[in-house]
Scaffold this active site. Sequence first.
Site, PDB file in Angstrom:
ATOM      1  N   LYS A  13       0.681  -1.225   0.256  1.00 38.18           N
ATOM      2  CA  LYS A  13       0.093  -0.084   0.045  1.00 38.18           C
ATOM      3  C   LYS A  13       0.944   1.176  -0.141  1.00 38.18           C
ATOM      4  O   LYS A  13       0.729   2.057  -0.885  1.00 38.18           O
ATOM      5  CB  LYS A  13      -0.788  -0.163   1.142  1.00 38.18           C
ATOM      6  CG  LYS A  13      -1.861  -1.222   1.213  1.00 38.18           C
ATOM      7  CD  LYS A  13      -2.919  -1.230   2.483  1.00 38.18           C
ATOM      8  CE  LYS A  13      -2.117  -1.104   4.106  1.00 38.18           C
ATOM      9  NZ  LYS A  13      -1.355  -2.318   4.150  1.00 38.18           N
ATOM     10  N   ARG A  88     -10.468   0.861   7.658  1.00 36.66           N
ATOM     11  CA  ARG A  88     -10.109  -0.397   8.230  1.00 36.66           C
ATOM     12  C   ARG A  88     -11.101  -1.220   8.772  1.00 36.66           C
ATOM     13  O   ARG A  88     -10.802  -2.690   9.184  1.00 36.66           O
ATOM     14  CB  ARG A  88      -8.833  -0.386   9.386  1.00 36.66           C
ATOM     15  CG  ARG A  88      -7.335  -0.690   8.378  1.00 36.66           C
ATOM     16  CD  ARG A  88      -6.282  -0.396   9.774  1.00 36.66           C
ATOM     17  NE  ARG A  88      -5.145  -1.002   9.156  1.00 36.66           N
ATOM     18  CZ  ARG A  88      -4.263  -0.676   8.898  1.00 36.66           C
ATOM     19  NH1 ARG A  88      -4.054   0.656   8.508  1.00 36.66           N
ATOM     20  NH2 ARG A  88      -3.064  -1.512   8.835  1.00 36.66           N
ATOM     21  N   ARG A 127      11.821  -5.549   5.118  1.00 32.00           N
ATOM     22  CA  ARG A 127      11.664  -4.163   5.124  1.00 32.00           C
ATOM     23  C   ARG A 127      12.612  -3.396   6.067  1.00 32.00           C
ATOM     24  O   ARG A 127      12.873  -3.770   7.324  1.00 32.00           O
ATOM     25  CB  ARG A 127      10.176  -3.943   5.363  1.00 32.00           C
ATOM     26  CG  ARG A 127      10.045  -2.157   5.605  1.00 32.00           C
ATOM     27  CD  ARG A 127       8.544  -1.958   5.403  1.00 32.00           C
ATOM     28  NE  ARG A 127       7.879  -2.499   6.314  1.00 32.00           N
ATOM     29  CZ  ARG A 127       6.385  -2.274   6.587  1.00 32.00           C
ATOM     30  NH1 ARG A 127       5.939  -1.778   5.532  1.00 32.00           N
ATOM     31  NH2 ARG A 127       5.685  -3.072   7.202  1.00 32.00           N
ATOM     32  N   ARG A 161      10.653  -0.893  11.671  1.00 35.08           N
ATOM     33  CA  ARG A 161       9.453  -0.723  12.212  1.00 35.08           C
ATOM     34  C   ARG A 161       9.323  -1.727  13.756  1.00 35.08           C
ATOM     35  O   ARG A 161       9.547  -2.943  13.553  1.00 35.08           O
ATOM     36  CB  ARG A 161       8.155  -0.699  11.429  1.00 35.08           C
ATOM     37  CG  ARG A 161       7.947   0.495  10.988  1.00 35.08           C
ATOM     38  CD  ARG A 161       6.987   0.588   9.851  1.00 35.08           C
ATOM     39  NE  ARG A 161       5.666  -0.283  10.201  1.00 35.08           N
ATOM     40  CZ  ARG A 161       4.526  -0.448   9.447  1.00 35.08           C
ATOM     41  NH1 ARG A 161       4.543   0.177   8.264  1.00 35.08           N
ATOM     42  NH2 ARG A 161       3.549  -0.860   9.773  1.00 35.08           N
ATOM     43  N   ARG A 172      -1.259  -8.570  13.160  1.00 38.54           N
ATOM     44  CA  ARG A 172      -1.801  -7.691  12.194  1.00 38.54           C
ATOM     45  C   ARG A 172      -2.621  -8.423  10.997  1.00 38.54           C
ATOM     46  O   ARG A 172      -3.544  -8.040  10.666  1.00 38.54           O
ATOM     47  CB  ARG A 172      -0.441  -6.759  11.631  1.00 38.54           C
ATOM     48  CG  ARG A 172      -0.039  -5.818  12.578  1.00 38.54           C
ATOM     49  CD  ARG A 172       1.435  -5.358  12.469  1.00 38.54           C
ATOM     50  NE  ARG A 172       1.665  -4.649  11.112  1.00 38.54           N
ATOM     51  CZ  ARG A 172       2.778  -4.699  10.491  1.00 38.54           C
ATOM     52  NH1 ARG A 172       3.826  -4.927  11.147  1.00 38.54           N
ATOM     53  NH2 ARG A 172       2.689  -4.171   9.296  1.00 38.54           N
TER      54      ARG A 172
HETATM   55  P1  AP5 Z   1       4.683  -1.816   1.833  1.00 35.80           P
HETATM   56  O1  AP5 Z   1       4.499  -0.866   0.792  1.00 35.80           O
HETATM   57  O2  AP5 Z   1       5.373  -1.168   2.928  1.00 35.80           O
HETATM   58  O3  AP5 Z   1       3.635  -2.458   2.177  1.00 35.80           O
HETATM   59  P2  AP5 Z   1       2.195  -1.842   3.188  1.00 35.80           P
HETATM   60  O4  AP5 Z   1       0.885  -2.562   2.556  1.00 35.80           O
HETATM   61  O5  AP5 Z   1       2.332  -0.285   3.225  1.00 35.80           O
HETATM   62  O6  AP5 Z   1       2.595  -2.424   4.362  1.00 35.80           O
HETATM   63  P3  AP5 Z   1       2.521  -2.121   5.986  1.00 35.80           P
HETATM   64  O7  AP5 Z   1       3.268  -2.930   6.696  1.00 35.80           O
HETATM   65  O8  AP5 Z   1       2.854  -0.276   5.972  1.00 35.80           O
HETATM   66  O9  AP5 Z   1       0.840  -2.170   6.284  1.00 35.80           O
HETATM   67  P4  AP5 Z   1       0.050  -2.159   7.602  1.00 35.80           P
HETATM   68  O10 AP5 Z   1      -1.351  -1.924   7.002  1.00 35.80           O
HETATM   69  O11 AP5 Z   1       0.368  -3.100   8.363  1.00 35.80           O
HETATM   70  O12 AP5 Z   1       0.550  -0.669   8.461  1.00 35.80           O
HETATM   71  P5  AP5 Z   1       0.095   0.608   8.729  1.00 35.80           P
HETATM   72  O13 AP5 Z   1       1.540   1.255   8.950  1.00 35.80           O
HETATM   73  O14 AP5 Z   1      -1.143   1.018   7.758  1.00 35.80           O
HETATM   74  O15 AP5 Z   1       5.582  -2.905   1.403  1.00 35.80           O
HETATM   75  C1  AP5 Z   1       6.186  -3.726   2.250  1.00 35.80           C
HETATM   76  C2  AP5 Z   1       7.542  -4.227   1.849  1.00 35.80           C
HETATM   77  O16 AP5 Z   1       7.370  -5.243   0.924  1.00 35.80           O
HETATM   78  C3  AP5 Z   1       8.492  -3.033   1.543  1.00 35.80           C
HETATM   79  O17 AP5 Z   1       9.724  -3.450   1.776  1.00 35.80           O
HETATM   80  C4  AP5 Z   1       8.267  -3.125   0.081  1.00 35.80           C
HETATM   81  O18 AP5 Z   1       9.660  -2.572  -0.618  1.00 35.80           O
HETATM   82  C5  AP5 Z   1       8.213  -4.443  -0.435  1.00 35.80           C
HETATM   83  N1  AP5 Z   1       7.246  -4.487  -1.540  1.00 35.80           N
HETATM   84  C6  AP5 Z   1       6.091  -3.578  -1.983  1.00 35.80           C
HETATM   85  N2  AP5 Z   1       5.538  -4.174  -2.909  1.00 35.80           N
HETATM   86  C7  AP5 Z   1       6.166  -5.201  -3.214  1.00 35.80           C
HETATM   87  C8  AP5 Z   1       5.997  -6.003  -4.616  1.00 35.80           C
HETATM   88  N3  AP5 Z   1       5.137  -6.103  -5.400  1.00 35.80           N
HETATM   89  N4  AP5 Z   1       7.054  -7.002  -4.604  1.00 35.80           N
HETATM   90  C9  AP5 Z   1       8.093  -7.175  -3.618  1.00 35.80           C
HETATM   91  N5  AP5 Z   1       8.143  -6.478  -2.819  1.00 35.80           N
HETATM   92  C10 AP5 Z   1       7.259  -5.539  -2.404  1.00 35.80           C
HETATM   93  O19 AP5 Z   1      -0.608   0.202  10.266  1.00 35.80           O
HETATM   94  C11 AP5 Z   1       0.181   0.091  11.351  1.00 35.80           C
HETATM   95  C12 AP5 Z   1      -0.544  -0.085  12.569  1.00 35.80           C
HETATM   96  O20 AP5 Z   1      -1.093   1.468  12.861  1.00 35.80           O
HETATM   97  C13 AP5 Z   1      -1.871  -1.020  12.479  1.00 35.80           C
HETATM   98  O21 AP5 Z   1      -1.457  -2.353  12.654  1.00 35.80           O
HETATM   99  C14 AP5 Z   1      -2.835  -0.326  13.564  1.00 35.80           C
HETATM  100  O22 AP5 Z   1      -2.404  -0.686  14.984  1.00 35.80           O
HETATM  101  C15 AP5 Z   1      -2.701   0.978  13.209  1.00 35.80           C
HETATM  102  N6  AP5 Z   1      -3.576   1.555  12.241  1.00 35.80           N
HETATM  103  C16 AP5 Z   1      -3.205   2.402  11.223  1.00 35.80           C
HETATM  104  N7  AP5 Z   1      -4.352   2.786  10.533  1.00 35.80           N
HETATM  105  C17 AP5 Z   1      -5.570   2.514  11.079  1.00 35.80           C
HETATM  106  C18 AP5 Z   1      -6.703   2.463  10.954  1.00 35.80           C
HETATM  107  N8  AP5 Z   1      -7.479   2.962  10.040  1.00 35.80           N
HETATM  108  N9  AP5 Z   1      -7.746   1.824  12.113  1.00 35.80           N
HETATM  109  C19 AP5 Z   1      -7.096   1.420  13.262  1.00 35.80           C
HETATM  110  N10 AP5 Z   1      -5.744   1.101  13.341  1.00 35.80           N
HETATM  111  C20 AP5 Z   1      -4.961   1.679  12.403  1.00 35.80           C
END
Ligand code: AP5
Length: 236
Positions: A13, A88, A127, A161, A172
Amino acid sequence: MRLVLLGPPGAGKGTQAARLAERYGIAPVSTGEMLRAEVAAGSEIGCQAQAVMQSGSLVPDEIMISMLGRRIAAPDCKRGFILDGFPRTVPQAEALDRLLASRGLALDAVVELAAVDAALIERISGRFICAACGASYHDRYKPTRVRGVCDLCGGSEFICRADDNPETVAARLAAYHRQTAPMLPYYREQGKLFDINGMETMEEVAAAIAARLDALAGETSRRFDVATLTHRGPRV
Ligand code: AP5
């Protein structure tokens, strides 16, 4: 353009949100990044969110909805935005629709990046992030051009992270399947959901999303042209 990017942790994402923001000139809005900034600042929201994020659970809806409402009212979101990590839950999705409707707006599309859990775990475990500018890399799929040096800012310190450890990642993923995936029918029924195979390379995924969104943008501008012609009436 107002977009939502959905998908499990590690689906790509953040990677795709940055590309889409550049392509369409819209603001990237990551609720995960916003929460990490609150934690780093030691704010009240950060203190409430820190333990929840570390456990892999979701931060309560009311906190997220008010935080997001303030963010998308900011001037940089006027031209549009791409939401990464919000909504979410179904209540978050409903609140977003209400918020936009109260301003006479609506979402244009919701892009779902689908990937299998084993690939997600591999992506997250590889990552690493530049400590200075936050640029995100991967040991195998996106290494820095020069080993140990950030491509963007030249920084040489990298971090992982706090929630990228195996126990939290498992939680997660479980939270995604339990609380976020049930939101997909909500958008499918609105005819706004685009399913994209997130298992392809980053470039292939980006191209697949752009193809769908460019087609949508074309349709929208054609509809606008027709509406404008109809409104003006035929030329005599
Ligand atoms: P990356 O692009 O970083 O993936 P991502 O989907 O953004 O993963 P996240 O881990 O950031 O998602 P998340 O939803 O768990 O975390 P968030 O910060 O939103 O890619 C991952 C890796 O793969 C990278 O190294 C990249 O280079 C590689 N990659 C990417 N695409 C690739 C491909 N096609 N092929 C190969 N490699 C690839 O949330 C964190 C926490 O915050 C949550 O757990 C929750 O506690 C809280 N939170 C956030 N938003 C909310 C909400 N709306 N409601 C409640 N809690 C929330």
